[in-house]
Write an enzyme that holds these catalytic residues in place. Structure first.
Site, PDB file in Angstrom:
ATOM      1  N   HIS A 139       0.877  -1.176   0.000  1.00 17.99           N
ATOM      2  CA  HIS A 139       0.000   0.000   0.000  1.00 17.99           C
ATOM      3  C   HIS A 139       0.915   1.227   0.000  1.00 17.99           C
ATOM      4  O   HIS A 139       2.025   1.169   0.529  1.00 17.99           O
ATOM      5  CB  HIS A 139      -0.830  -0.052   1.284  1.00 17.99           C
ATOM      6  CG  HIS A 139      -1.917   0.960   1.392  1.00 17.99           C
ATOM      7  ND1 HIS A 139      -1.689   2.258   1.754  1.00 17.99           N
ATOM      8  CD2 HIS A 139      -3.254   0.851   1.193  1.00 17.99           C
ATOM      9  CE1 HIS A 139      -2.843   2.902   1.791  1.00 17.99           C
ATOM     10  NE2 HIS A 139      -3.810   2.075   1.450  1.00 17.99           N
ATOM     11  N   ASP A 216       2.990  -4.571   8.053  1.00 22.58           N
ATOM     12  CA  ASP A 216       1.771  -3.790   7.874  1.00 22.58           C
ATOM     13  C   ASP A 216       0.615  -4.775   7.999  1.00 22.58           C
ATOM     14  O   ASP A 216       0.353  -5.562   7.081  1.00 22.58           O
ATOM     15  CB  ASP A 216       1.812  -3.122   6.491  1.00 22.58           C
ATOM     16  CG  ASP A 216       0.463  -2.528   6.089  1.00 22.58           C
ATOM     17  OD1 ASP A 216      -0.522  -2.738   6.808  1.00 22.58           O
ATOM     18  OD2 ASP A 216       0.422  -1.863   5.032  1.00 22.58           O
ATOM     19  N   GLN A 219      -4.594  -5.179   6.900  1.00 25.93           N
ATOM     20  CA  GLN A 219      -5.620  -6.065   6.325  1.00 25.93           C
ATOM     21  C   GLN A 219      -5.597  -7.460   6.933  1.00 25.93           C
ATOM     22  O   GLN A 219      -6.384  -8.306   6.528  1.00 25.93           O
ATOM     23  CB  GLN A 219      -5.424  -6.182   4.802  1.00 25.93           C
ATOM     24  CG  GLN A 219      -5.604  -4.898   4.045  1.00 25.93           C
ATOM     25  CD  GLN A 219      -7.033  -4.371   4.066  1.00 25.93           C
ATOM     26  OE1 GLN A 219      -7.976  -5.088   4.388  1.00 25.93           O
ATOM     27  NE2 GLN A 219      -7.195  -3.107   3.741  1.00 25.93           N
ATOM     28  N   LYS A 242     -10.276  -0.572  10.527  1.00 28.22           N
ATOM     29  CA  LYS A 242     -10.392  -1.724   9.620  1.00 28.22           C
ATOM     30  C   LYS A 242     -10.772  -2.990  10.379  1.00 28.22           C
ATOM     31  O   LYS A 242     -10.938  -4.047   9.803  1.00 28.22           O
ATOM     32  CB  LYS A 242      -9.083  -1.932   8.867  1.00 28.22           C
ATOM     33  CG  LYS A 242      -8.822  -0.800   7.862  1.00 28.22           C
ATOM     34  CD  LYS A 242      -7.714  -1.127   6.930  1.00 28.22           C
ATOM     35  CE  LYS A 242      -7.194   0.091   6.198  1.00 28.22           C
ATOM     36  NZ  LYS A 242      -8.020   0.456   5.036  1.00 28.22           N
ATOM     37  N   CYS A 380      -4.688   2.477  -3.661  1.00 31.71           N
ATOM     38  CA  CYS A 380      -3.420   2.917  -3.057  1.00 31.71           C
ATOM     39  C   CYS A 380      -2.297   1.911  -3.304  1.00 31.71           C
ATOM     40  O   CYS A 380      -1.402   1.759  -2.464  1.00 31.71           O
ATOM     41  CB  CYS A 380      -3.558   3.182  -1.557  1.00 31.71           C
ATOM     42  SG  CYS A 380      -4.615   4.560  -1.183  1.00 31.71           S
TER      43      CYS A 380
HETATM   44  N1  PLP Z   1      -1.832  -0.751   4.536  1.00 24.58           N
HETATM   45  C1  PLP Z   1      -2.804  -1.456   3.952  1.00 24.58           C
HETATM   46  C2  PLP Z   1      -2.529  -2.844   3.464  1.00 24.58           C
HETATM   47  C3  PLP Z   1      -4.070  -0.898   3.794  1.00 24.58           C
HETATM   48  O1  PLP Z   1      -5.042  -1.593   3.205  1.00 24.58           O
HETATM   49  C4  PLP Z   1      -4.305   0.416   4.268  1.00 24.58           C
HETATM   50  C5  PLP Z   1      -5.604   1.065   4.070  1.00 24.58           C
HETATM   51  O2  PLP Z   1      -6.306   0.803   3.127  1.00 24.58           O
HETATM   52  C6  PLP Z   1      -3.255   1.098   4.886  1.00 24.58           C
HETATM   53  C7  PLP Z   1      -2.035   0.484   5.000  1.00 24.58           C
HETATM   54  C8  PLP Z   1      -3.432   2.469   5.432  1.00 24.58           C
HETATM   55  O3  PLP Z   1      -4.306   2.444   6.506  1.00 24.58           O
HETATM   56  P1  PLP Z   1      -4.828   3.814   7.167  1.00 24.58           P
HETATM   57  O4  PLP Z   1      -5.407   4.610   6.025  1.00 24.58           O
HETATM   58  O5  PLP Z   1      -5.845   3.376   8.149  1.00 24.58           O
HETATM   59  O6  PLP Z   1      -3.661   4.490   7.776  1.00 24.58           O
END
Ligand code: PLP
Length: 423
Positions: A139, A216, A219, A242, A380
């Site tokens: 992401h 990270d 998900q 999430k 993203c």
């Molecule tokens: N990493 C992953 C895999 C994501 O799906 C997301 C959000 O869609 C993020 C990071 C970023 O999360 P946040 O926008 O809650 O900071």
């Protein structure tokens, strides 16, 4: 007891660990909505999950009965707010099996967690000529902070490749890691492909070469049990919103030995133990990384979200979501001109697809008219979709604990109808 309160507590001890999707849907008020006169079919939980009554009520209760600042008041209300704020920290510690609450830092979300580590740990250990490894499926939140750090430091950023199926190509990883590698940061579950990466194996490889690893888990936490001790990850971050919790609150886990050596991220109140005109003395962990008044209300309201997940149990969650995913995949594969992007054998709750001859955005717009909320675009992960797959985006349906087989059937039917209109 009002109807709403009943819905807040419908999962009582007697049906702990059982899974009745209709009962679960009853806990989420927003699922009663209609959009364009059609019942809302919410298939965008990878972007953000809906909130149960228990979380909504906890927010209300906080502002009605508890609101005051934490860690600084000697009056009762302040002490109660502090206790509630710290209770969630302890809850999170147990939830991800960290050893100490000092390793649990409140952040705004995953993006904030990665930025904190890149700007403090990364800033301290990465120098000119070093390298940082991430993957092609990151992401932007776990890509841009490392790209910017490497640019600033004149260091190299390397990407573990992704194959056609959507799996990481790990054959070359041992060679990619060299004596100048300072960090490996990667996503556990891809938000675009759904791939569940073999992070334990990757962590082992990196550690055998002395390289720390950040995960990270944005998900993965909604779908898979996380045990930071078993994984032996050095940092792990995820977002409350999430995993059925509020927006604006997230968690950064870090091993104490790293957090101790890292400089603070931001400066101000809370993160100091004392300040003199000659300079400050920093507070102990975790407060060293929590400058200023924190997001107290959302931290407090995050606890019932975790409790809900625990109450349902990850086994029930995975069984339910996997059955939705395999049914959706099978049905979708039967539609002419539809191609699923991300076909790993190890997937979670995400189905991305493209339609031959139609733009994902047009499909998303038509589905919205039919009451279905799906995400369209790059999600993203622009370099992944554009540079690896050569795509202008995908349509992404993602599932949560409240989705049903009927909703999947409706999605399939609507995709067929929309495709006939577009192609
Ligand atoms: N990493 C992953 C895999 C994501 O799906 C997301 C959000 O869609 C993020 C990071 C970023 O999360 P946040 O926008 O809650 O900071």
């Amino acid at each position: 007891m009002s109807t709403d309160d009943k819905r807040e507590t419908i999962l009582d001890e007697s049906n702990k660990n059982s899974f009745d999707v209709n009962e679960i849907r009853n806990l989420f008020p927003i699922l009663d909505l209609h959009v364009h006169d059609k019942p809302l079919v919410y298939l965008d939980s990878a972007a953000t999950t809906q909130k149960p009554f228990s979380v909504i009520r906890a927010l209300e209760r906080y502002y009605e009965q508890l609101n005051s600042n934490v860690h600084r008041a000697i009056y009762t209300l302040g002490e109660e707010a502090t206790a509630a704020f710290e209770e969630t920290r302890e809850k999170v510690r147990q939830f991800i099996n960290a050893e100490k609450t000092s390793e649990i830092i409140y952040v705004k979300g995953t993006t904030d967690g990665v930025n904190l580590v890149a700007s403090t740990f990364g800033e301290s250990v990465v120098n000119s000529g070093d390298n940082v490894i991430i993957t092609q499926m990151e992401h932007h939140s776990n890509m841009v902070p490392w790209q910017m750090l490497c640019k600033r430091k004149n260091a190299e950023i390397k990407y573990i490749p992704v194959d056609e199926k959507g799996d990481l190509v790990l054959d070359g990883l041992e060679d990619m890691i060299n004596e100048r590698t300072r960090m490996l940061s990667l996503v556990h579950v891809s938000n675009t492909l759904g791939t569940i990466n073999p992070i334990k194996k990757i962590i082992e490889i990196a550690h055998s070469r002395g390289v720390p690893v950040m995960i990270d888990a944005a998900q993965s936490v909604p779908h898979l049990k996380i045990d930071v001790v078993d994984l032996d990850c050095d940092f792990l971050t995820f977002s409350g919103h999430k995993v059925y919790g509020p927006t604006g609150i997230g968690i950064l886990y870090g091993k104490e030995k790293f957090l101790e050596m890292m400089p603070p991220y931001q400066f101000g109140g809370e993160m100091i133990i004392e300040v003199k005109f000659s300079g400050p003395k920093f507070n102990e962990l975790p407060y060293k990384f929590e400058a200023g008044t924190p997001n107290i209300a959302d931290a407090v309201a995050f606890k019932p979200a975790i409790e809900l997940v625990e109450q349902i149990g990850y086994k029930n969650i995975a069984d339910h979501e996997n059955s939705l995913l395999s049914f959706a995949t099978e049905m979708m594969e039967g539609i002419d001109g539809i191609r699923i992007i991300g076909n790993s054998d190890n997937k979670a709750a995400v189905m991305s697809f493209v339609i031959e001859g139609a733009h994902p955005y047009d499909m998303g717009t038509l589905l919205d008219q039919m009451g279905i909320a799906v995400r369209t675009g790059f999600h993203c992960t622009q370099p992944l979709l554009e540079e690896v797959y050569g795509l202008p985006g995908t349509v992404r349906a993602s599932f949560g604990i409240y989705n049903t087989i009927d909703e999947v059937n409706y999605l399939i039917d609507c995709v067929k109808r929309a495709r006939n209109m577009l192609v």
